[in-house]
Design an enzyme around this catalytic site. Structure first.
Site, mmCIF file in Angstrom:
data_model
loop_
_atom_site.group_PDB
_atom_site.id
_atom_site.type_symbol
_atom_site.label_atom_id
_atom_site.label_comp_id
_atom_site.label_asym_id
_atom_site.label_seq_id
_atom_site.Cartn_x
_atom_site.Cartn_y
_atom_site.Cartn_z
ATOM 1 N N LYS A 158 0.793 -1.217 -0.091
ATOM 2 C CA LYS A 158 -0.015 0.027 -0.028
ATOM 3 C C LYS A 158 0.946 1.344 0.066
ATOM 4 C CE LYS A 158 -3.684 -0.317 2.733
ATOM 5 N NZ LYS A 158 -4.663 -0.474 3.985
ATOM 6 N N GLY A 165 -7.924 4.473 -2.768
ATOM 7 C CA GLY A 165 -7.921 2.969 -3.265
ATOM 8 C C GLY A 165 -6.746 2.816 -4.316
ATOM 9 N N GLU A 200 0.688 -4.808 4.229
ATOM 10 C CA GLU A 200 -0.245 -5.402 5.442
ATOM 11 C C GLU A 200 -0.558 -6.931 4.907
ATOM 12 O OE1 GLU A 200 -3.657 -2.798 5.374
ATOM 13 O OE2 GLU A 200 -2.572 -1.267 6.827
ATOM 14 N N TYR A 202 -3.235 -9.071 3.728
ATOM 15 C CA TYR A 202 -4.087 -9.195 2.978
ATOM 16 C C TYR A 202 -5.232 -9.963 3.381
ATOM 17 C CZ TYR A 202 -7.353 -8.828 -1.165
ATOM 18 O OH TYR A 202 -8.277 -8.676 -2.015
ATOM 19 N N LEU A 203 -6.483 -9.324 4.044
ATOM 20 C CA LEU A 203 -7.404 -10.279 4.886
ATOM 21 C C LEU A 203 -8.351 -10.680 3.581
ATOM 22 C CD1 LEU A 203 -7.931 -8.057 7.906
ATOM 23 C CD2 LEU A 203 -6.371 -9.808 7.473
ATOM 24 N N ARG A 291 -11.463 14.336 8.417
ATOM 25 C CA ARG A 291 -12.334 15.331 7.650
ATOM 26 C C ARG A 291 -13.853 14.486 7.754
ATOM 27 N NH1 ARG A 291 -13.530 11.865 3.606
ATOM 28 N NH2 ARG A 291 -11.893 10.634 2.939
ATOM 29 N N ARG A 337 -24.723 5.741 -2.854
ATOM 30 C CA ARG A 337 -24.117 6.600 -3.531
ATOM 31 C C ARG A 337 -24.567 6.430 -4.885
ATOM 32 N NH1 ARG A 337 -17.895 7.390 -1.767
ATOM 33 N NH2 ARG A 337 -17.984 6.896 0.677
HETATM 34 P P1 ADP Z 1 -7.505 4.399 0.638
HETATM 35 O O1 ADP Z 1 -7.004 5.408 1.580
HETATM 36 O O2 ADP Z 1 -6.841 4.306 -0.686
HETATM 37 O O3 ADP Z 1 -8.992 4.324 0.523
HETATM 38 P P2 ADP Z 1 -7.664 2.267 2.621
HETATM 39 O O4 ADP Z 1 -6.306 1.927 3.317
HETATM 40 O O5 ADP Z 1 -8.692 3.075 3.358
HETATM 41 O O6 ADP Z 1 -7.080 2.961 1.423
HETATM 42 O O7 ADP Z 1 -8.120 0.908 2.249
HETATM 43 C C1 ADP Z 1 -9.552 0.858 1.018
HETATM 44 C C2 ADP Z 1 -10.096 -0.343 1.106
HETATM 45 O O8 ADP Z 1 -9.067 -1.600 0.558
HETATM 46 C C3 ADP Z 1 -10.624 -0.966 2.301
HETATM 47 O O9 ADP Z 1 -11.726 -0.462 2.794
HETATM 48 C C4 ADP Z 1 -10.624 -2.433 2.202
HETATM 49 O O10 ADP Z 1 -11.562 -2.647 1.166
HETATM 50 C C5 ADP Z 1 -9.421 -2.524 1.203
HETATM 51 N N1 ADP Z 1 -8.066 -2.954 1.977
HETATM 52 C C6 ADP Z 1 -7.233 -2.034 2.616
HETATM 53 N N2 ADP Z 1 -6.484 -2.952 3.435
HETATM 54 C C7 ADP Z 1 -6.606 -4.251 3.203
HETATM 55 C C8 ADP Z 1 -6.085 -5.502 3.776
HETATM 56 N N3 ADP Z 1 -5.152 -5.340 4.630
HETATM 57 N N4 ADP Z 1 -6.527 -6.620 3.583
HETATM 58 C C9 ADP Z 1 -7.836 -6.582 2.642
HETATM 59 N N5 ADP Z 1 -8.348 -5.478 2.201
HETATM 60 C C10 ADP Z 1 -7.816 -4.269 2.364
#
Ligand code: ADP
Length: 446
Positions: A158, A165, A200, A202-203, A291, A337
């Site tokens: 990430k 995303g 991270e 990946y869940l 925000r 949305r």
């Molecule tokens: P952004 O700031 O780009 O929106 P986020 O960290 O909030 O990124 O993650 C956006 C989405 O990506 C999460 O809501 C989830 O659906 C998916 N995601 C993020 N981290 C993980 C992870 N470690 N495992 C699985 N899905 C993830």
């Protein structure tokens, strides 16, 4: 209290903020690009200033033009809404330096949470559980390999500066790590001008659960419960619910206690959202948004609170004036949305709205700047309306949502109303049985 607020945004959120200002007796200044001269947020504001040509970088992101507009009109505060400059720490700093109030957290907290690595470090230090991952930035491919071997595949790389995303790549096994690492870096450099990445676990079946926080400048912090934002396409939220069909009141209280204690320690102020992934009974923090969020109305309906009013009040120095035990959660709320996009291909559909009819009735709320004759410009986010319903139970909310979607008419352009109609009629959705991966499969099924 402020006399006049400049709203540095457009569309439905600019209108949303205007409404709160009006009810507080505060006058409003709209800013707009030349493409938005006829927009509803301009028509309904007390004053308006054109700040540049259509591209956002020349208008809604044009800091000197926005600060000049505030100074010419004598505004005493700026509300940034979401997107655009809302998470730009140097903008918040400049607003302060001009003797105005930035309606949001301090520049320091915006900067800290904008760097997701720093955010995770800060949250871990104040007792918030994290998704297992790298110890900060991944400096090179070798570290990425070692970290993935330690936490176990699949892993997600990430962008530290990520948002929307972007800059996120999955590696399912060691053969995919090199591509994922390089692609995430390149995408991140292109999108954010910063190629720092982290890792991270990946869940495979989490829900996205986030918690709404509000803090005043005097150390008081409360939460307004969770939102379930698991219905996503390309990591972007499509439909949100409050409360989550998967979370009990006891879990909500426990998560709320951890989160409010953490933010009290950090000295955070104004609105904020902590985002978690929830799987196998465990919450793990992924990021914090400093925000107001697009999906804030579901919380407003559930808790009978005006979050924008609260943001304005606390930014003016007022105390919250209530405690956690005064926050109540009644019934169930769902938000769709609705975007100007083809409901099957998701290709944006800017153009003229020839006829428009919004649903109404008990428990139905529309946040939108649309009107018949409006031209949806091609330059900005494709969100054109949020349909929010509230009812005593989740089942009643789904029935209300179905009938409201059936009443909703936007003629002249394609919209995602049809997608939401399909979701609402799906038995798995109705059972609340979904994870963050559900919607992609649902869309692919056609
Ligand atoms: P952004 O700031 O780009 O929106 P986020 O960290 O909030 O990124 O993650 C956006 C989405 O990506 C999460 O809501 C989830 O659906 C998916 N995601 C993020 N981290 C993980 C992870 N470690 N495992 C699985 N899905 C993830």
């Amino acid at each position: 209290m402020f006399q006049k607020i400049l709203i540095a945004n457009r569309g439905e959120i600019a209108l949303r903020i205007q409404r709160a200002c009006r009810e507080l007796g505060i006058s409003t200044v709209a800013v707009h690009s030349t493409a938005d001269a006829e927009a509803m947020h301009v028509r309904l504001s007390d004053e308006s200033v054109c700040i540049g040509p259509p591209p956002a970088k020349d208008s809604y992101l044009n800091i000197p033009a926005i600060l000049s507009a505030a100074s010419i009109t004598g505004a005493d505060a700026i509300h940034p809404g979401y997107g655009f400059l809302s998470e730009n720490a140097s903008f918040a700093d400049m607003v302060d330096a001009h003797g105005l109030t930035f309606i949001g957290p301090s520049a320091e907290h915006i900067g800290m949470m904008g760097d997701k690595i720093a955010a995770k470090t800060a949250m871990a230090a104040v007792g918030v559980p994290l998704v297992p991952g790298s110890d900060g930035e991944l400096p090179d491919l070798e570290t990425a390999r070692e970290t993935a071997a330690r936490i176990g595949y699949p892993v997600l790389i990430k962008a530290a500066a990520g948002g929307g995303g972007r800059g996120m790549k999955v590696a399912r096994d060691p053969s995919e790590i090199e591509d994922a690492f390089r692609l995430a870096r390149t995408e991140s450099r292109t999108a954010f001008g910063n190629d720092a990445v982290y890792m991270e676990k990946y869940l495979d079946k989490p829900r996205h659960i986030e918690l709404q926080i509000m803090a005043d400048n005097h150390g008081n912090v409360v939460h307004f419960g969770e939102r379930d934002c698991s219905l996503q396409r390309r990591h972007q939220k499509v439909l949100e619910e409050a409360g989550s069909p998967a979370i009990s009141a006891v879990q909500r209280d426990a998560l709320g206690e951890t989160a409010t204690a953490a933010l009290r320690k950090l000295g955070y102020r104004n609105a904020g959202t902590l985002e978690f992934l929830y799987q196998d009974g465990q919450f793990a923090f992924i990021e914090m948004n400093t925000r107001l969020q697009v999906e804030h109305p579901v919380t407003e309906m559930l808790c009978d609170v005006d979050l924008v009013r609260e943001q304005i009040r606390v930014a003016s120095g007022a105390r919250l004036g209530y405690e956690q035990r005064d926050v109540t959660f009644t019934g169930h709320a769902i938000e769709c949305r609705i975007t100007a996009e083809d409901p099957v291909t998701f290709v944006p559909t800017p153009g003229r709205v020839t006829a428009y009819h919004a649903p109404g009735g008990l428990g139905v709320r529309i946040d939108s700047a649309l009107y018949a004759g409006y031209f949806v410009p091609p330059f900005y986010d494709s969100l054109i309306a949020k349909l929010i319903v509230h009812a005593p139970t989740r089942e009643a909310a789904i029935n209300r949502l179905r009938r409201a979607l059936d009443e909703f008419a936007v003629v002249g352009i394609k919209t995602t109303i049809a997608l939401h109609q399909r979701i609402v009629n799906d038995p798995e959705f109705q059972a609340g049985d979904y994870t963050i991966h559900w919607l992609e499969k649902f869309v692919a099924r056609g």
